[in-house]
Design a protein around this motif. Structure first.
Motif, mmCIF file in Angstrom:
data_model
loop_
_atom_site.group_PDB
_atom_site.id
_atom_site.type_symbol
_atom_site.label_atom_id
_atom_site.label_comp_id
_atom_site.label_asym_id
_atom_site.label_seq_id
_atom_site.Cartn_x
_atom_site.Cartn_y
_atom_site.Cartn_z
ATOM 1 N N TRP A 121 0.837 -1.213 0.000
ATOM 2 C CA TRP A 121 0.000 0.000 0.000
ATOM 3 C C TRP A 121 0.865 1.253 0.000
ATOM 4 C CZ3 TRP A 121 -0.798 4.132 3.353
ATOM 5 C CH2 TRP A 121 -1.925 4.912 3.081
ATOM 6 N N HIS A 122 1.944 1.235 0.794
ATOM 7 C CA HIS A 122 2.859 2.385 0.835
ATOM 8 C C HIS A 122 3.548 2.578 -0.517
ATOM 9 C CE1 HIS A 122 2.567 3.722 4.938
ATOM 10 N NE2 HIS A 122 2.691 2.487 5.397
ATOM 11 N N LYS A 123 3.912 1.497 -1.164
ATOM 12 C CA LYS A 123 4.558 1.590 -2.479
ATOM 13 C C LYS A 123 3.601 2.189 -3.511
ATOM 14 C CE LYS A 123 7.056 -1.142 -5.918
ATOM 15 N NZ LYS A 123 6.289 -0.590 -7.040
ATOM 16 N N GLN A 124 2.343 1.743 -3.492
ATOM 17 C CA GLN A 124 1.348 2.287 -4.415
ATOM 18 C C GLN A 124 1.128 3.778 -4.166
ATOM 19 O OE1 GLN A 124 -2.151 -0.102 -3.982
ATOM 20 N NE2 GLN A 124 -1.277 -1.883 -5.014
ATOM 21 N N LEU A 125 1.104 4.162 -2.892
ATOM 22 C CA LEU A 125 0.919 5.574 -2.542
ATOM 23 C C LEU A 125 2.082 6.413 -3.049
ATOM 24 C CD1 LEU A 125 -0.876 7.602 -1.044
ATOM 25 C CD2 LEU A 125 0.458 7.141 1.023
ATOM 26 N N ARG A 126 3.317 5.895 -2.912
ATOM 27 C CA ARG A 126 4.487 6.622 -3.419
ATOM 28 C C ARG A 126 4.435 6.763 -4.934
ATOM 29 N NH1 ARG A 126 7.405 3.473 0.334
ATOM 30 N NH2 ARG A 126 8.082 2.096 -1.356
ATOM 31 N N ASP A 127 4.010 5.699 -5.616
ATOM 32 C CA ASP A 127 3.907 5.755 -7.080
ATOM 33 C C ASP A 127 2.874 6.783 -7.522
ATOM 34 O OD1 ASP A 127 5.812 3.806 -7.276
ATOM 35 O OD2 ASP A 127 4.383 2.150 -7.510
ATOM 36 N N ILE A 128 1.729 6.797 -6.838
ATOM 37 C CA ILE A 128 0.671 7.761 -7.182
ATOM 38 C C ILE A 128 1.155 9.187 -6.954
ATOM 39 C CG2 ILE A 128 -1.611 8.609 -6.510
ATOM 40 C CD1 ILE A 128 -2.339 5.677 -5.867
ATOM 41 N N THR A 129 1.825 9.416 -5.820
ATOM 42 C CA THR A 129 2.353 10.753 -5.512
ATOM 43 C C THR A 129 3.379 11.185 -6.546
ATOM 44 O OG1 THR A 129 2.052 10.261 -3.163
ATOM 45 C CG2 THR A 129 3.423 12.157 -3.716
ATOM 46 N N HIS A 130 4.219 10.244 -6.961
ATOM 47 C CA HIS A 130 5.246 10.540 -7.975
ATOM 48 C C HIS A 130 4.609 10.987 -9.287
ATOM 49 C CE1 HIS A 130 8.840 10.137 -10.427
ATOM 50 N NE2 HIS A 130 8.181 9.329 -11.236
ATOM 51 N N TRP A 131 3.591 10.257 -9.740
ATOM 52 C CA TRP A 131 2.932 10.603 -10.999
ATOM 53 C C TRP A 131 2.142 11.897 -10.886
ATOM 54 C CZ3 TRP A 131 4.343 9.014 -15.466
ATOM 55 C CH2 TRP A 131 4.948 7.759 -15.614
ATOM 56 N N LEU A 132 1.550 12.146 -9.719
ATOM 57 C CA LEU A 132 0.830 13.406 -9.522
ATOM 58 C C LEU A 132 1.778 14.596 -9.608
ATOM 59 C CD1 LEU A 132 -1.697 12.591 -6.642
ATOM 60 C CD2 LEU A 132 -2.239 13.184 -9.011
ATOM 61 N N ARG A 133 2.971 14.456 -9.014
ATOM 62 C CA ARG A 133 3.963 15.537 -9.105
ATOM 63 C C ARG A 133 4.372 15.779 -10.549
ATOM 64 N NH1 ARG A 133 6.500 13.288 -4.390
ATOM 65 N NH2 ARG A 133 8.041 12.312 -5.741
ATOM 66 N N LYS A 134 4.547 14.697 -11.298
ATOM 67 C CA LYS A 134 4.920 14.849 -12.709
ATOM 68 C C LYS A 134 3.824 15.559 -13.495
ATOM 69 C CE LYS A 134 8.365 11.433 -13.963
ATOM 70 N NZ LYS A 134 8.715 10.367 -14.919
ATOM 71 N N ILE A 135 2.582 15.154 -13.257
ATOM 72 C CA ILE A 135 1.452 15.764 -13.969
ATOM 73 C C ILE A 135 1.349 17.245 -13.640
ATOM 74 C CG2 ILE A 135 -1.073 15.808 -14.126
ATOM 75 C CD1 ILE A 135 -0.981 12.737 -13.700
#
Length: 239
Positions: A6-20
């Motif tokens: 769950w923490h890994k998925q949250l980090r991935d989502i945050t990473h893509w949101l920052r990129k967007i």
């Protein structure tokens, strides 16, 4: 395990949101900068030839409240060139060069109240939505710059900022500073990750003191046992 995933998925989502968000900011700044460059060039050309200059598309900042509440002060309107009189109808909002003796030559945006056709051609009676009376002078088809197709609320405030000599510097510094900050944050995180990786590697290579002590103790015990066995074997050999 589930918590780690769950923490890994949250980090991935945050990473893509920052990129967007980063790329969206770049796109918006690029578009706004391009629009203002076009606007400045357009205004300079129009000031030299208000009568004949009719761009295919143009944008203007609203300076008065005559069209409120539909179009407010500091809104930016986009207009499209009208190629034939029958393209306009009652209710359309147009931008035109005023033929009124009191405001002659001024660029005005008002709504079409009626369309008149005479031997001399088409003319349009206009009125501001917030005004109680119609405009004094009708607008000829030749005086129309274009029809309003959409607006961006309050974008004119930004136009005011970039209109002065420090404005363009401000417009350039904002995206440049943003890019530098993003790069610095990325570099800082990379350095921290490298240091963390080096620390973990060193810790793995350095043996634990407790493990060394236990190993020494075991070796000592084995040596003691071997010594005891040797002492037991010596009398037998003598006999």
């Amino acid at each position: 395990m589930k918590n780690r995933d769950w923490h890994k998925q949250l980090r991935d989502i945050t990473h893509w949101l920052r990129k967007i968000l980063t790329w969206s900011s770049f796109v918006v700044l690029f578009l706004v900068s391009g629009l203002f460059v076009y606007h400045v060039v357009d205004i300079k050309i129009m000031n030299n030839d208000k009568v004949n200059y009719k761009p295919e598309f143009a944008l203007y900042s609203i300076l008065t409240g005559s069209m409120e509440p539909n179009i407010r002060v500091d809104d930016v309107i986009f207009t499209r060139k009208i190629n034939a009189p029958d393209e306009l109808k009652v209710g359309d909002v147009i931008t035109f060069v005023s033929e009124n003796p009191h405001t002659k030559g001024a660029i005005i945006t008002h709504r079409v109240e009626s369309v008149n056709q005479t031997v001399d051609g088409y003319s349009y009676v206009t009125k501001g939505d917030a005004n109680e009376t119609k405009d004094n002078a009708p607008v000829s088809f030749e005086g129309i710059i274009g029809k309003v197709i959409f607006k961006i609320p309050k974008l004119g405030i930004l136009r005011k900022i970039v209109s002065n000599k420090f404005g363009w510097l401000f417009l350039v510094l904002i995206p440049a500073t943003f890019v530098i900050l993003v790069d610095l944050i990325k570099a800082s995180r990379a350095v921290k990750l490298n240091k963390t990786a080096e620390t973990i590697t060193k810790q793995k290579k350095t043996p634990d003191i407790r493990d060394v002590s236990e190993l020494k103790q075991k070796l000592l015990e084995k040596r003691t046992k071997l010594s005891a066995l040797d002492e037991m074997e010596l009398p037998r050999l003598r006999n």
